[in-house]
Design a protein around this motif. Structure first.
Motif, PDB file in Angstrom:
ATOM      1  N   ILE A 102       3.092  -0.344   1.711  1.00 19.92           N
ATOM      2  CA  ILE A 102       3.913  -0.192   2.906  1.00 19.92           C
ATOM      3  C   ILE A 102       3.552  -1.305   3.889  1.00 19.92           C
ATOM      4  O   ILE A 102       2.443  -1.847   3.846  1.00 19.92           O
ATOM      5  CB  ILE A 102       3.734   1.190   3.579  1.00 19.92           C
ATOM      6  N   GLU A 103       4.497  -1.650   4.762  1.00 20.10           N
ATOM      7  CA  GLU A 103       4.257  -2.703   5.749  1.00 20.10           C
ATOM      8  C   GLU A 103       4.155  -2.164   7.168  1.00 20.10           C
ATOM      9  O   GLU A 103       3.656  -2.846   8.053  1.00 20.10           O
ATOM     10  CB  GLU A 103       5.389  -3.741   5.711  1.00 20.10           C
ATOM     11  N   HIS A 104       4.631  -0.947   7.373  1.00 20.56           N
ATOM     12  CA  HIS A 104       4.706  -0.406   8.722  1.00 20.56           C
ATOM     13  C   HIS A 104       3.645   0.668   8.952  1.00 20.56           C
ATOM     14  O   HIS A 104       3.386   1.497   8.073  1.00 20.56           O
ATOM     15  CB  HIS A 104       6.104   0.170   8.982  1.00 20.56           C
ATOM     16  N   ASP A 105       3.064   0.651  10.144  1.00 21.75           N
ATOM     17  CA  ASP A 105       2.052   1.623  10.542  1.00 21.75           C
ATOM     18  C   ASP A 105       2.774   2.890  11.011  1.00 21.75           C
ATOM     19  O   ASP A 105       3.058   3.070  12.194  1.00 21.75           O
ATOM     20  CB  ASP A 105       1.189   1.045  11.661  1.00 21.75           C
ATOM     21  N   ILE A 106       3.056   3.769  10.072  1.00 20.25           N
ATOM     22  CA  ILE A 106       3.890   4.939  10.339  1.00 20.25           C
ATOM     23  C   ILE A 106       3.064   6.017  11.036  1.00 20.25           C
ATOM     24  O   ILE A 106       2.011   6.419  10.534  1.00 20.25           O
ATOM     25  CB  ILE A 106       4.480   5.481   9.025  1.00 20.25           C
TER      26      ILE A 106
ATOM     27  N   ARG B 183       4.153   9.153  -1.276  1.00 18.48           N
ATOM     28  CA  ARG B 183       5.574   9.004  -1.623  1.00 18.48           C
ATOM     29  C   ARG B 183       6.440   9.137  -0.382  1.00 18.48           C
ATOM     30  O   ARG B 183       7.425   8.402  -0.214  1.00 18.48           O
ATOM     31  CB  ARG B 183       5.952  10.065  -2.656  1.00 18.48           C
ATOM     32  N   VAL B 184       6.073  10.048   0.503  1.00 22.32           N
ATOM     33  CA  VAL B 184       6.846  10.242   1.727  1.00 22.32           C
ATOM     34  C   VAL B 184       6.692   9.032   2.647  1.00 22.32           C
ATOM     35  O   VAL B 184       7.663   8.573   3.249  1.00 22.32           O
ATOM     36  CB  VAL B 184       6.409  11.535   2.433  1.00 22.32           C
ATOM     37  N   MET B 185       5.480   8.497   2.740  1.00 22.98           N
ATOM     38  CA  MET B 185       5.286   7.289   3.547  1.00 22.98           C
ATOM     39  C   MET B 185       6.081   6.117   2.986  1.00 22.98           C
ATOM     40  O   MET B 185       6.601   5.281   3.734  1.00 22.98           O
ATOM     41  CB  MET B 185       3.802   6.934   3.627  1.00 22.98           C
ATOM     42  N   LEU B 186       6.176   6.043   1.671  1.00 23.72           N
ATOM     43  CA  LEU B 186       6.957   4.980   1.039  1.00 23.72           C
ATOM     44  C   LEU B 186       8.420   5.072   1.445  1.00 23.72           C
ATOM     45  O   LEU B 186       9.068   4.054   1.755  1.00 23.72           O
ATOM     46  CB  LEU B 186       6.814   5.085  -0.487  1.00 23.72           C
ATOM     47  N   HIS B 187       8.954   6.289   1.496  1.00 22.79           N
ATOM     48  CA  HIS B 187      10.347   6.477   1.908  1.00 22.79           C
ATOM     49  C   HIS B 187      10.525   6.193   3.396  1.00 22.79           C
ATOM     50  O   HIS B 187      11.544   5.622   3.798  1.00 22.79           O
ATOM     51  CB  HIS B 187      10.794   7.903   1.564  1.00 22.79           C
ATOM     52  N   HIS B 188       9.549   6.569   4.204  1.00 22.30           N
ATOM     53  CA  HIS B 188       9.609   6.250   5.633  1.00 22.30           C
ATOM     54  C   HIS B 188       9.594   4.735   5.839  1.00 22.30           C
ATOM     55  O   HIS B 188      10.316   4.206   6.691  1.00 22.30           O
ATOM     56  CB  HIS B 188       8.435   6.890   6.379  1.00 22.30           C
ATOM     57  N   ASN B 189       8.756   4.044   5.069  1.00 20.78           N
ATOM     58  CA  ASN B 189       8.662   2.593   5.176  1.00 20.78           C
ATOM     59  C   ASN B 189       9.998   1.922   4.848  1.00 20.78           C
ATOM     60  O   ASN B 189      10.450   1.011   5.553  1.00 20.78           O
ATOM     61  CB  ASN B 189       7.565   2.088   4.233  1.00 20.78           C
ATOM     62  N   GLU B 190      10.638   2.391   3.781  1.00 21.93           N
ATOM     63  CA  GLU B 190      11.938   1.834   3.394  1.00 21.93           C
ATOM     64  C   GLU B 190      12.991   2.139   4.455  1.00 21.93           C
ATOM     65  O   GLU B 190      13.860   1.309   4.741  1.00 21.93           O
ATOM     66  CB  GLU B 190      12.367   2.411   2.043  1.00 21.93           C
ATOM     67  N   ALA B 191      12.926   3.323   5.043  1.00 19.61           N
ATOM     68  CA  ALA B 191      13.889   3.692   6.080  1.00 19.61           C
ATOM     69  C   ALA B 191      13.753   2.777   7.298  1.00 19.61           C
ATOM     70  O   ALA B 191      14.760   2.358   7.889  1.00 19.61           O
ATOM     71  CB  ALA B 191      13.684   5.151   6.488  1.00 19.61           C
ATOM     72  N   ILE B 192      12.519   2.457   7.664  1.00 20.05           N
ATOM     73  CA  ILE B 192      12.293   1.560   8.797  1.00 20.05           C
ATOM     74  C   ILE B 192      12.885   0.179   8.506  1.00 20.05           C
ATOM     75  O   ILE B 192      13.530  -0.437   9.368  1.00 20.05           O
ATOM     76  CB  ILE B 192      10.790   1.455   9.106  1.00 20.05           C
ATOM     77  N   LYS B 193      12.679  -0.303   7.293  1.00 26.77           N
ATOM     78  CA  LYS B 193      13.200  -1.631   6.930  1.00 26.77           C
ATOM     79  C   LYS B 193      14.717  -1.663   6.975  1.00 26.77           C
ATOM     80  O   LYS B 193      15.324  -2.705   7.252  1.00 26.77           O
ATOM     81  CB  LYS B 193      12.705  -2.022   5.536  1.00 26.77           C
TER      82      LYS B 193
END
Length: 317
Positions: free
Chosen positions: A294-298, A72-82
């Motif tokens: 997710i699309e980004h390698d966080i 869930r946290v990675m999902l939010h990080h991914n959206e933040a990057i976008k």
């Protein structure tokens, strides 16, 4: 006087319980055994209305800390990057190391292979995204196109369990207590996804600002969970079921809950340390990337507070 002072210095934490699940047993044990109070924190445990609200509630200040998936946290990080923004959430302290989901089939299958799913209709758990993300990754690694799997119409684990009992589903993906319920109703355990190894399934998470401004409080949370994990591995499954069951799973018989706990123990679901290794995080991230969640390698350090994940046993209050 010393007891009075101890009460006065307790820090109050509003903690979101992501959802009620047997895999969260160590968190419940810490609450019942008073491990949080021993660390001079008072935890108010509140059941979140939904897994998505858990993270959003932290961001909007309805809770201080939650336990749930780094997914869930990675999902939010991914959206933040976008959106070219910075995500405020950070994870710390692994408590559920492995995937608690299972495949339950109508017929015995003691030599399960992922190719067996090609001839079955499977009900995938959709209550949260992680079960399908990790399953599709397993399928791909086994050389199977996930798109070739015949899935039943989307439904909750509870609904799928009832359909399974009625003979309308061949294989169902569930966690406990649904898995044990279906086994007791005549179903058969095909596969435990825990055999994948450590995958950073459940941690604490909070806003970075909270973990920075309340560092000692967060360290206290980690120490409390370290105590709970130690107790989980020290006492028997029956004893653990008798302690936690009446408070959090009164609908389960002590025998059923003990059987669930024993299965999780044997599959190494719960780690012996809260330390969260990058290898486990990368395994989870890889599944989310391959599944397109997710699309980004966080980076690990953007999502995990490694220093805070290690229990500090010396207090510096």
């Amino acid at each position: 006087m010393q007891g009075l002072i101890s009460i006065m210095v307790k820090k109050h934490i509003r903690m979101y319980e992501n959802l009620r699940a047997c895999s969260y047993t160590p968190f419940y044990l810490a609450q019942i055994e008073g491990f949080f109070e021993q660390e001079e924190i008072q935890v108010s445990l509140v059941l979140s209305s939904s897994p998505s609200e858990t993270a959003q509630g932290l961001i909007e200040g309805r809770a201080d800390v939650s336990f749930g998936g780094p997914m869930r946290v990675m999902l939010h990080h991914n959206e933040a990057i976008k959106r070219n923004r910075t995500c405020p959430l950070i994870c710390f302290a692994q408590v559920v190391a492995r995937d608690p989901f299972m495949l339950i089939g109508r017929e015995p299958n003691n030599n399960f292979q992922f190719t067996d799913l090609l001839n079955s209709t499977i009900a995938v758990a959709i209550d949260v995204p992680t079960p399908w993300m990790t399953l599709q990754d397993d399928l791909s690694r086994a050389g199977i196109d996930p798109a070739t799997i015949k899935k039943s119409p989307e439904a909750s684990m509870r609904e799928n369990s009832e359909l399974f009992k009625k003979g309308q589903i061949d294989v169902v993906q569930v966690f406990e207590p649904y898995a044990q319920e279906l086994i007791e109703a005549g179903g058969h355990l095909w596969h435990r996804f825990s055999c994948r190894g450590d995958i950073a399934f459940t941690t604490f998470y909070s806003k970075k600002s909270f973990t920075t401004e309340n560092r000692k409080t967060c360290q206290s949370l980690v120490r409390a969970m370290a105590k709970a994990l130690k107790m989980v591995h020290t006492i028997s499954s029956r004893e653990l079921a008798e302690i936690v069951g009446p408070h959090f799973f009164p609908e389960l018989s002590p025998r059923t809950y003990a059987s669930i706990i024993e299965g999780y123990k044997l599959s190494n679901l719960w780690p012996k340390t809260t330390t969260l290794l990058p290898s486990a995080f990368v395994k989870l991230k890889g599944a989310l990337l391959s599944g397109g969640l997710i699309e980004h390698d966080i980076p690990y350090e953007n999502v995990i507070d490694e220093e805070l994940s290690v229990p500090q046993y010396t207090r510096n209050d």
